[in-house]
Design a protein around this motif. Structure first.
Motif, mmCIF file in Angstrom:
data_model
loop_
_atom_site.group_PDB
_atom_site.id
_atom_site.type_symbol
_atom_site.label_atom_id
_atom_site.label_comp_id
_atom_site.label_asym_id
_atom_site.label_seq_id
_atom_site.Cartn_x
_atom_site.Cartn_y
_atom_site.Cartn_z
ATOM 1 N N GLU A 192 8.140 2.486 12.004
ATOM 2 C CA GLU A 192 9.106 2.833 10.956
ATOM 3 C C GLU A 192 9.639 1.579 10.284
ATOM 4 O O GLU A 192 9.793 1.512 9.049
ATOM 5 C CB GLU A 192 10.248 3.648 11.564
ATOM 6 N N THR A 193 9.931 0.549 11.088
ATOM 7 C CA THR A 193 10.441 -0.714 10.533
ATOM 8 C C THR A 193 9.402 -1.371 9.631
ATOM 9 O O THR A 193 9.716 -1.843 8.525
ATOM 10 C CB THR A 193 10.822 -1.667 11.675
ATOM 11 N N THR A 194 8.153 -1.376 10.127
ATOM 12 C CA THR A 194 7.071 -1.982 9.329
ATOM 13 C C THR A 194 6.871 -1.229 8.022
ATOM 14 O O THR A 194 6.658 -1.835 6.956
ATOM 15 C CB THR A 194 5.765 -1.976 10.140
ATOM 16 N N THR A 195 6.962 0.103 8.107
ATOM 17 C CA THR A 195 6.782 0.916 6.902
ATOM 18 C C THR A 195 7.867 0.624 5.880
ATOM 19 O O THR A 195 7.609 0.506 4.678
ATOM 20 C CB THR A 195 6.790 2.409 7.280
ATOM 21 N N ARG A 196 9.102 0.482 6.354
ATOM 22 C CA ARG A 196 10.205 0.170 5.437
ATOM 23 C C ARG A 196 10.012 -1.198 4.795
ATOM 24 O O ARG A 196 10.247 -1.381 3.597
ATOM 25 C CB ARG A 196 11.540 0.238 6.175
ATOM 26 N N LYS A 197 9.571 -2.170 5.578
ATOM 27 C CA LYS A 197 9.357 -3.519 5.043
ATOM 28 C C LYS A 197 8.260 -3.505 3.991
ATOM 29 O O LYS A 197 8.381 -4.124 2.932
ATOM 30 C CB LYS A 197 8.990 -4.481 6.171
ATOM 31 N N ARG A 198 7.168 -2.800 4.278
ATOM 32 C CA ARG A 198 6.082 -2.738 3.310
ATOM 33 C C ARG A 198 6.538 -2.039 2.028
ATOM 34 O O ARG A 198 6.176 -2.426 0.912
ATOM 35 C CB ARG A 198 4.892 -1.999 3.914
ATOM 36 N N GLY A 199 7.345 -1.000 2.188
ATOM 37 C CA GLY A 199 7.860 -0.307 1.007
ATOM 38 C C GLY A 199 8.711 -1.225 0.143
ATOM 39 O O GLY A 199 8.623 -1.236 -1.097
ATOM 40 N N ASN A 200 9.533 -2.037 0.795
ATOM 41 C CA ASN A 200 10.378 -2.983 0.040
ATOM 42 C C ASN A 200 9.528 -4.027 -0.687
ATOM 43 O O ASN A 200 9.812 -4.404 -1.827
ATOM 44 C CB ASN A 200 11.357 -3.663 0.986
ATOM 45 N N CYS A 201 8.484 -4.508 -0.019
ATOM 46 C CA CYS A 201 7.612 -5.502 -0.647
ATOM 47 C C CYS A 201 6.939 -4.938 -1.896
ATOM 48 O O CYS A 201 6.829 -5.604 -2.941
ATOM 49 C CB CYS A 201 6.540 -5.985 0.339
ATOM 50 N N VAL A 202 6.480 -3.693 -1.787
ATOM 51 C CA VAL A 202 5.830 -3.050 -2.935
ATOM 52 C C VAL A 202 6.803 -2.923 -4.100
ATOM 53 O O VAL A 202 6.473 -3.204 -5.270
ATOM 54 C CB VAL A 202 5.264 -1.675 -2.529
ATOM 55 N N LEU A 203 8.010 -2.553 -3.808
ATOM 56 C CA LEU A 203 9.016 -2.419 -4.864
ATOM 57 C C LEU A 203 9.292 -3.763 -5.530
ATOM 58 O O LEU A 203 9.439 -3.857 -6.778
ATOM 59 C CB LEU A 203 10.303 -1.825 -4.285
ATOM 60 N N TRP A 204 9.396 -4.796 -4.698
ATOM 61 C CA TRP A 204 9.642 -6.127 -5.279
ATOM 62 C C TRP A 204 8.469 -6.570 -6.153
ATOM 63 O O TRP A 204 8.657 -7.158 -7.227
ATOM 64 C CB TRP A 204 9.887 -7.148 -4.165
ATOM 65 N N CYS A 205 7.289 -6.298 -5.711
ATOM 66 C CA CYS A 205 6.101 -6.672 -6.496
ATOM 67 C C CYS A 205 6.092 -5.937 -7.839
ATOM 68 O O CYS A 205 5.800 -6.524 -8.902
ATOM 69 C CB CYS A 205 4.822 -6.356 -5.720
ATOM 70 N N ILE A 206 6.408 -4.654 -7.812
ATOM 71 C CA ILE A 206 6.455 -3.873 -9.050
ATOM 72 C C ILE A 206 7.530 -4.417 -9.982
ATOM 73 O O ILE A 206 7.329 -4.548 -11.207
ATOM 74 C CB ILE A 206 6.693 -2.388 -8.720
ATOM 75 N N ALA A 207 8.672 -4.742 -9.408
ATOM 76 C CA ALA A 207 9.766 -5.276 -10.227
ATOM 77 C C ALA A 207 9.381 -6.596 -10.882
ATOM 78 O O ALA A 207 9.669 -6.860 -12.069
ATOM 79 C CB ALA A 207 11.011 -5.442 -9.353
ATOM 80 N N VAL A 208 8.705 -7.478 -10.095
ATOM 81 C CA VAL A 208 8.285 -8.770 -10.625
ATOM 82 C C VAL A 208 7.277 -8.590 -11.745
ATOM 83 O O VAL A 208 7.336 -9.247 -12.819
ATOM 84 C CB VAL A 208 7.714 -9.657 -9.508
ATOM 85 N N LEU A 209 6.317 -7.665 -11.546
ATOM 86 C CA LEU A 209 5.305 -7.408 -12.571
ATOM 87 C C LEU A 209 5.950 -6.885 -13.847
ATOM 88 O O LEU A 209 5.578 -7.296 -14.974
ATOM 89 C CB LEU A 209 4.262 -6.420 -12.044
ATOM 90 N N LEU A 210 6.889 -5.982 -13.698
ATOM 91 C CA LEU A 210 7.582 -5.457 -14.874
ATOM 92 C C LEU A 210 8.328 -6.564 -15.618
ATOM 93 O O LEU A 210 8.356 -6.620 -16.857
ATOM 94 C CB LEU A 210 8.543 -4.341 -14.462
#
Length: 223
Positions: A192-210
């Motif tokens: 669960e912790t790993t899943t949350r961390k990966r989800g946060n990373c994906v969001l940050w990547c999307i934000a940076v790309l935008l």
């Protein structure tokens, strides 16, 4: 209650009636004619007793060979049949061992000298030998019962040891199950912790790309 036990209780009741008749006969002063009539009634009851006992033995043998009862139940019922057989001999000996005059002076004893067609013409010595034979047979029956009890005790001890062993295995299995459950819980939390961390990373990547897309779009000169 099955039919065999019903037949057994009926036969035991018939035996009680025979013994009651014998006791009454020997407690009263009887004329020869009355004594003959009473003895004839007892013989009639005893004949019915003998037939029923043979039927009971046959039923037990059939139940055993067809595996309708367990070995332990067969041994228990065989003991009951042996007791009825011993009483049968006692009734037969008691019927002819005491005449009217003797019976007025002596009560029936626990091991009466029985009489039937087999013992009717026996003298005192032969009757004593028959009585001794009955006692020896009872001793053999008691010895067989004692052996059966020893076997059952040994079986009980073995069952107790097996139960103790199985209980230990169950306790060990319970402890192992608890450890596995704790391990599963830890792994679940880690996932669960790993899943949350990966989800946060994906969001940050999307934000940076935008952000980059917006910057690039704004940097393009407009005509």
């Amino acid at each position: 209650m099955d039919s065999w036990m019903t037949e057994y209780y009926n036969l035991a009741d018939l035996g009680s009636r025979i013994w009651e008749q014998l006791s009454r006969r020997d407690q009263r002063q009887q004329t020869r004619a009355n004594m003959a009539r009473v003895n004839e009634d007892i013989r009639s009851l005893l004949s019915a007793y003998n037939k029923s006992l043979l039927s009971l033995k046959s039923s037990l043998a059939r139940a055993s060979t067809s595996y309708h009862i367990t070995d332990r139940e067969y041994e228990r019922r065989q003991q009951l049949v042996d007791e009825l057989t011993t009483k049968q001999r006692q009734y037969e000996i008691a019927l002819h061992s005491l005449d009217g005059s003797a019976s007025s002076r002596a009560p029936l004893n626990p091991f009466p000298t029985e009489e039937t067609d087999t013992t009717r013409n026996m003298d005192t010595s032969a009757l004593r030998q028959e009585q001794q034979r009955i006692i020896e047979e009872q001793d053999r029956g008691l010895e067989a019962l004692s052996n059966a009890l020893r076997r059952q005790k040994k079986m009980g001890q073995q069952i107790g040891e097996e139960v103790e062993y199985q209980t230990g295995m169950i306790e060990d299995l319970g402890g192992e199950t608890e450890r596995v459950d704790l391990r599963i819980q830890r792994e679940t939390r880690r996932i669960e912790t790993t899943t949350r961390k990966r989800g946060n990373c994906v969001l940050w990547c999307i934000a940076v790309l935008l952000f980059i897309v917006i910057v690039v779009f704004m940097a393009i000169p407009r005509q």
